[in-house]
Scaffold this motif. Sequence first.
Motif, PDB file in Angstrom:
ATOM      1  N   GLU A  56       0.834  -1.207   0.000  1.00  0.00           N
ATOM      2  CA  GLU A  56       0.000   0.000   0.000  1.00  0.00           C
ATOM      3  C   GLU A  56       0.869   1.258   0.000  1.00  0.00           C
ATOM      4  N   GLY A  57       1.982   1.227   0.723  1.00  0.00           N
ATOM      5  CA  GLY A  57       2.903   2.356   0.719  1.00  0.00           C
ATOM      6  C   GLY A  57       3.510   2.582  -0.656  1.00  0.00           C
ATOM      7  N   ILE A  58       3.878   1.505  -1.316  1.00  0.00           N
ATOM      8  CA  ILE A  58       4.425   1.612  -2.674  1.00  0.00           C
ATOM      9  C   ILE A  58       3.379   2.196  -3.615  1.00  0.00           C
ATOM     10  N   ALA A  59       2.144   1.719  -3.501  1.00  0.00           N
ATOM     11  CA  ALA A  59       1.071   2.224  -4.368  1.00  0.00           C
ATOM     12  C   ALA A  59       0.833   3.718  -4.134  1.00  0.00           C
ATOM     13  N   ARG A  60       0.844   4.144  -2.859  1.00  0.00           N
ATOM     14  CA  ARG A  60       0.674   5.569  -2.561  1.00  0.00           C
ATOM     15  C   ARG A  60       1.831   6.382  -3.149  1.00  0.00           C
ATOM     16  N   GLY A  61       3.049   5.845  -3.046  1.00  0.00           N
ATOM     17  CA  GLY A  61       4.205   6.532  -3.611  1.00  0.00           C
ATOM     18  C   GLY A  61       4.119   6.659  -5.122  1.00  0.00           C
ATOM     19  N   GLU A  62       3.703   5.589  -5.782  1.00  0.00           N
ATOM     20  CA  GLU A  62       3.566   5.635  -7.238  1.00  0.00           C
ATOM     21  C   GLU A  62       2.485   6.635  -7.647  1.00  0.00           C
ATOM     22  N   MET A  63       1.410   6.709  -6.876  1.00  0.00           N
ATOM     23  CA  MET A  63       0.341   7.658  -7.178  1.00  0.00           C
ATOM     24  C   MET A  63       0.846   9.091  -6.988  1.00  0.00           C
ATOM     25  N   ALA A  64       1.631   9.314  -5.933  1.00  0.00           N
ATOM     26  CA  ALA A  64       2.184  10.651  -5.696  1.00  0.00           C
ATOM     27  C   ALA A  64       3.088  11.068  -6.847  1.00  0.00           C
ATOM     28  N   VAL A  65       3.918  10.153  -7.323  1.00  0.00           N
ATOM     29  CA  VAL A  65       4.806  10.463  -8.452  1.00  0.00           C
ATOM     30  C   VAL A  65       3.979  10.781  -9.697  1.00  0.00           C
ATOM     31  N   ALA A  66       2.943   9.969  -9.954  1.00  0.00           N
ATOM     32  CA  ALA A  66       2.098  10.197 -11.128  1.00  0.00           C
ATOM     33  C   ALA A  66       1.396  11.545 -11.052  1.00  0.00           C
ATOM     34  N   GLU A  67       1.075  11.996  -9.836  1.00  0.00           N
ATOM     35  CA  GLU A  67       0.388  13.282  -9.650  1.00  0.00           C
ATOM     36  C   GLU A  67       1.368  14.442  -9.539  1.00  0.00           C
ATOM     37  N   GLY A  68       2.659  14.140  -9.610  1.00  0.00           N
ATOM     38  CA  GLY A  68       3.664  15.192  -9.553  1.00  0.00           C
ATOM     39  C   GLY A  68       3.981  15.674  -8.148  1.00  0.00           C
ATOM     40  N   ARG A  69       3.530  14.952  -7.134  1.00  0.00           N
ATOM     41  CA  ARG A  69       3.815  15.338  -5.747  1.00  0.00           C
ATOM     42  C   ARG A  69       5.146  14.721  -5.328  1.00  0.00           C
ATOM     43  N   VAL A  70       6.225  15.373  -5.755  1.00  0.00           N
ATOM     44  CA  VAL A  70       7.574  14.874  -5.486  1.00  0.00           C
ATOM     45  C   VAL A  70       8.429  16.006  -4.906  1.00  0.00           C
ATOM     46  N   VAL A  71       9.516  15.622  -4.244  1.00  0.00           N
ATOM     47  CA  VAL A  71      10.475  16.596  -3.720  1.00  0.00           C
ATOM     48  C   VAL A  71      11.873  16.133  -4.123  1.00  0.00           C
ATOM     49  N   THR A  72      12.806  17.036  -4.027  1.00  0.00           N
ATOM     50  CA  THR A  72      14.183  16.672  -4.338  1.00  0.00           C
ATOM     51  C   THR A  72      14.733  15.781  -3.229  1.00  0.00           C
ATOM     52  N   HIS A  73      15.857  15.147  -3.528  1.00  0.00           N
ATOM     53  CA  HIS A  73      16.518  14.301  -2.532  1.00  0.00           C
ATOM     54  C   HIS A  73      16.899  15.122  -1.310  1.00  0.00           C
ATOM     55  N   ALA A  74      17.417  16.314  -1.541  1.00  0.00           N
ATOM     56  CA  ALA A  74      17.842  17.179  -0.435  1.00  0.00           C
ATOM     57  C   ALA A  74      16.655  17.539   0.457  1.00  0.00           C
ATOM     58  N   GLU A  75      15.519  17.857  -0.150  1.00  0.00           N
ATOM     59  CA  GLU A  75      14.323  18.196   0.634  1.00  0.00           C
ATOM     60  C   GLU A  75      13.825  16.976   1.413  1.00  0.00           C
ATOM     61  N   ALA A  76      13.816  15.813   0.784  1.00  0.00           N
ATOM     62  CA  ALA A  76      13.394  14.593   1.481  1.00  0.00           C
ATOM     63  C   ALA A  76      14.312  14.300   2.657  1.00  0.00           C
ATOM     64  N   LYS A  77      15.615  14.480   2.452  1.00  0.00           N
ATOM     65  CA  LYS A  77      16.595  14.242   3.526  1.00  0.00           C
ATOM     66  C   LYS A  77      16.369  15.214   4.674  1.00  0.00           C
ATOM     67  N   SER A  78      16.084  16.460   4.349  1.00  0.00           N
ATOM     68  CA  SER A  78      15.824  17.475   5.364  1.00  0.00           C
ATOM     69  C   SER A  78      14.565  17.126   6.164  1.00  0.00           C
ATOM     70  N   ARG A  79      13.501  16.744   5.477  1.00  0.00           N
ATOM     71  CA  ARG A  79      12.249  16.370   6.160  1.00  0.00           C
ATOM     72  C   ARG A  79      12.450  15.154   7.052  1.00  0.00           C
ATOM     73  N   MET A  80      13.148  14.169   6.553  1.00  0.00           N
ATOM     74  CA  MET A  80      13.388  12.956   7.342  1.00  0.00           C
ATOM     75  C   MET A  80      14.264  13.263   8.546  1.00  0.00           C
ATOM     76  N   GLY A  81      15.222  14.174   8.377  1.00  0.00           N
ATOM     77  CA  GLY A  81      16.088  14.582   9.478  1.00  0.00           C
ATOM     78  C   GLY A  81      15.295  15.182  10.618  1.00  0.00           C
ATOM     79  N   ARG A  82      14.256  15.944  10.285  1.00  0.00           N
ATOM     80  CA  ARG A  82      13.409  16.538  11.313  1.00  0.00           C
ATOM     81  C   ARG A  82      12.635  15.458  12.063  1.00  0.00           C
ATOM     82  N   TRP A  83      12.205  14.428  11.368  1.00  0.00           N
ATOM     83  CA  TRP A  83      11.416  13.344  11.988  1.00  0.00           C
ATOM     84  C   TRP A  83      12.288  12.512  12.922  1.00  0.00           C
ATOM     85  N   LEU A  84      13.545  12.360  12.558  1.00  0.00           N
ATOM     86  CA  LEU A  84      14.414  11.450  13.302  1.00  0.00           C
ATOM     87  C   LEU A  84      15.046  12.105  14.526  1.00  0.00           C
ATOM     88  N   LYS A  85      14.805  13.396  14.736  1.00  0.00           N
ATOM     89  CA  LYS A  85      15.399  14.088  15.889  1.00  0.00           C
ATOM     90  C   LYS A  85      14.596  13.846  17.130  1.00  0.00           C
TER      91      LYS A  85
END
Length: 85
Positions: A56-85
């Motif tokens: 289900e997570g993979i399907a949601r990710g594929e749908m997000a990509v198809a809808e253009g809801r993507v971020v750069t690697h740097a932005e994803a890393k920054s967001r994940m960094g905030r979650w992991l603190k």
Amino acid sequence: MRTELVTTLKRQATELLADIERDKQPILITQHGLPSAYLVDVETFELLQQRMAVLEGIARGEMAVAEGRVVTHAEAKSRMGRWLK
């Protein structure tokens, strides 16, 4: 896969559960000649739930990509960094 009648389940539940626990194979239960339920051991059921969540997570990710809801690697890393603190 083994198939059993619902009446067999009623009469031999303990034995069927022991078979499932030992063999790790699901049992299809039929009622009036039609499939009614599957009996599976807890470990198998939990593994299936985990696999379903991943799919289900993979399907949601594929749908997000198809809808253009993507971020750069740097932005994803920054967001994940905030979650992991």
